[in-house]
Design a protein around this motif. Structure first.
Motif: not given
Length: 213
Positions: A157-166, A177-183
């Motif tokens: 799951t990628i949370g709303a508004g995230s910017v996935v660069t990797k 932003n940048p998108c990181r693993v939360l859990r």
């Protein structure tokens, strides 16, 4: 000597004003306009248009769904898995390859880019592609931007508004932003929803009865 199409496919610097590329994009824009203006009740026509957009047969096009308006560059470089749902206002820039797995849930206004430009301003007219891959059973939240070259693992799951660069691994929740693993996706996620509300089998059965009534 490589063709311009080969340069695009292999991630080399390219420009897109030869070898029929402008004509390919023009044909795609005409299909995009027709799809976005189509009657929402005429699902048969929409499936036929999706088959033409993605260069696939009608049976395959009938296995996923896209809500207009939908924007793309070529269409022919996009593959979409069975059961995928793509909500309104999404933009897929598919100069490079974009592979979407089965069961995708894609929120509104998601942007996926497979092409970029050199940082060197003297070479800014050139482009290069980096493929994007989204695994099976992902959920991409509203307003997410996925950058060229990214792979998102299955069940993520990628949370709303995230910017996935990797790249993002399988079966995690990632945001920011940048998108990181939360859990990681947990056992609790399998038995609850909406901040701990329990998933009740009897409630699911009631919903199924309503759906099929």
């Amino acid at each position: 000597m490589k063709t311009m199409h080969q340069r695009m496919e292999e991630g080399l610097l390219f420009t897109d004003e030869c070898e029929g590329l402008p004509e390919e994009r023009l044909a795609a824009k005409r299909l995009m306009r027709e799809f976005n203006a189509s009657d929402p009740a005429d699902t048969e026509n929409r499936v036929k248009l999706m088959a033409r957009i993605f260069h696939i047969d009608g049976a395959q096009a009938a296995t996923f769904w896209i809500e207009p308006p939908f924007s793309f560059a070529y269409g022919s470089h996009i593959s979409i898995g069975e059961g995928a749902y793509i909500n309104v206002g999404c933009t897929f820039i598919d100069d490079g390859r974009l592979k979407i797995g089965k069961g995708l849930m894609c929120g509104p206004n998601v942007t996926i880019a497979t092409v970029s430009h050199p940082i060197n301003s003297d070479l800014r007219e050139y482009m290069y592609t980096s493929p994007v891959t989204i695994g099976d059973d992902c959920w991409i939240g509203a307003g997410v931007t996925i950058c060229p070259g990214v792979t998102i693992g299955a069940g993520t799951t990628i949370g709303a508004g995230s910017v996935v660069t990797k790249d993002i691994p399988d079966h995690v929740v990632a945001v920011g932003n940048p998108c990181r693993v939360l859990r990681k996706v947990s056992e609790q996620d399998m038995t609850t929803y909406n901040h701990g509300h329990p998933i009740d089998p009897a409630d699911l059965e009631e919903e199924r009865q309503l759906r099929n009534s």
